[in-house]
Design an enzyme around this catalytic site. Structure first.
Site: not given
Ligand code: NAD
Length: 357
Positions: A141, A192, A224, A248, A252
């Site tokens: 980000y 990852k 994943d 992020d 959620d």
């Protein structure tokens, strides 16, 4: 010596839910010896209305001087046409970056009394208690270079950079391990590493940090698989630590396992555990001013503040127990109301928690 708390009610339901949190703090102050000084400031749309900025200098100065910050929520439809630089959300982002709040703590807890609110089967989620520690000021980000460029053949190409230095990984790792020590003593680092070199380094550094915490068990999981496990068997997790973008998304998803956005608190901490505490939900303009918003996420944010920034774990426990007690009494605001429970207003819920204290 008294500790200074900056209270930023913000917009929409912000002032309504923060008023209940202040009641709780004042009760702890009056009856349990909590030594605090409350200061107030403007942020978001309400700050823009008075000062033409969502983060006035006065608020920033007070935030820097405070030991902790309690925020309601920011944003409302009437500000959506504004230039992005002065939109309410900029006030929030400005506080996070100015105060270098790099560690975002997002608990996903499901009170057994509310298990029916989840979209998953009650036996899979009842008693769920996960803490997601998300790196908040680095990663893709913020990484440079970034942008959209034009290739030689005239086609446009978008690009961002996933970047983490060892020290950034180490400091978020330490936050996660320190928290795990106060909970179930297990950290799952999500990356990852099979595809991204940057998170291969992340994994290496996490393993190195773990050597300083022999009492905490570290596991690694690809993102994943973590997404899958969160909906398959979420109770296997204690603390999850992960990058800005993975956090992020996963936080959620984890929040929604609980089904009730009005119940979840959050914290954003700096290197000295100074923090900003806020419910994860927004300013709920659709119900603002009606006195029906659920204040419990904000009260639980106060509990996190006492635990993580102000070092009053026993008082944090008191709030947590009081919230459990009012749920046991069958009191529910409209968002979590169901058959055989009593519907109460924002203020009635706050008063009930104060009484249970
Ligand atoms: P929202 O979280 O405000 O509301 C989503 C839904 O949940 C609404 O139906 C709302 O009524 C309900 N809800 C939220 N909190 C509740 C509570 N405490 N009790 C009962 N019901 C509750 O999200 P949104 O509608 O997408 O956004 C509204 C505004 O909030 C926007 O301006 C957005 O930018 C802003 N926002 C701010 C923050 C923040 O301040 N941290 C976070 C998210 C969104």
């Amino acid at each position: 010596m008294s500790q200074k708390i900056l209270v930023l009610p913000g917009d929409g339901i912000g002032p309504e839910i923060v008023a209940e949190a202040v009641k709780v703090l004042q009760r702890l102050q009056a009856d349990f010896g909590l030594q605090i000084e409350l200061e107030y400031g403007l942020v978001g749309g309400s700050a823009y209305d008075q000062h033409g900025s969502p983060l006035p200098q006065d608020t920033l100065d007070k935030a820097k001087a405070a030991d902790a910050i309690l925020l309601g929520a920011v944003g409302a439809p009437q500000y959506e046409h504004l230039d992005i630089a002065v939109r309410p959300e900029k006030g929030l982002l400005g506080l996070r970056s100015e105060l270098q709040l790099f560690a975002n703590l997002r608990p996903a807890m499901l009170y057994p009394q509310l298990a029916a609110a989840s979209s998953l089967k009650p036996e899979i989620v009842s008693g769920l208690d996960i803490m997601i520690v998300r790196e908040l000021t680095g990663g893709i980000y913020f990484g440079q270079p970034r942008g959209v460029r034009i290739l030689e053949n005239g086609e446009r190409q978008g690009f961002n950079t996933l970047i983490y230095s060892e020290s950034e990984v180490e400091r978020i790792g330490r936050v996660a391990f320190d928290i795990a020590r106060k909970r179930g003593k297990r950290v799952c680092s999500v990356d990852k590493a099979n595809v991204l070199e940057c998170t291969e380094l992340w994994r290496e550094v996490m393993s190195k940090v773990a050597k300083d915490y022999p009492d905490v068990e570290l596991s690694h999981m690809y993102v994943d698989n973590a997404a899958m496990q969160l909906v398959k068997a979420p109770k296997q997790f204690d603390v999850i630590v992960t990058t800005n973008m993975f956090g992020d998304i996963l936080s959620d998803a984890a929040a929604m396992l609980t089904g009730s956005i009005g119940m979840l608190p959050s914290a954003s901490l700096d290197a000295n555990a100074k923090g900003m505490y806020e419910p994860i939900h927004g300013s709920a303009p659709d119900i603002a001013g009606q006195g029906i918003a659920n204040p419990l996420a904000t009260l639980l944010s106060v509990s996190m503040m006492l635990r993580y920034s102000l070092n009053h774990a026993a008082m944090a426990d008191k709030i947590d127990q009081a919230v459990t007690a009012v749920l046991d009494q069958g009191l529910r605001t409209a968002d979590i109301h169901s058959a055989n429970t009593e519907k109460v207003s924002t203020a009635q819920m706050g008063d009930a928690v104060v009484a249970a204290l």
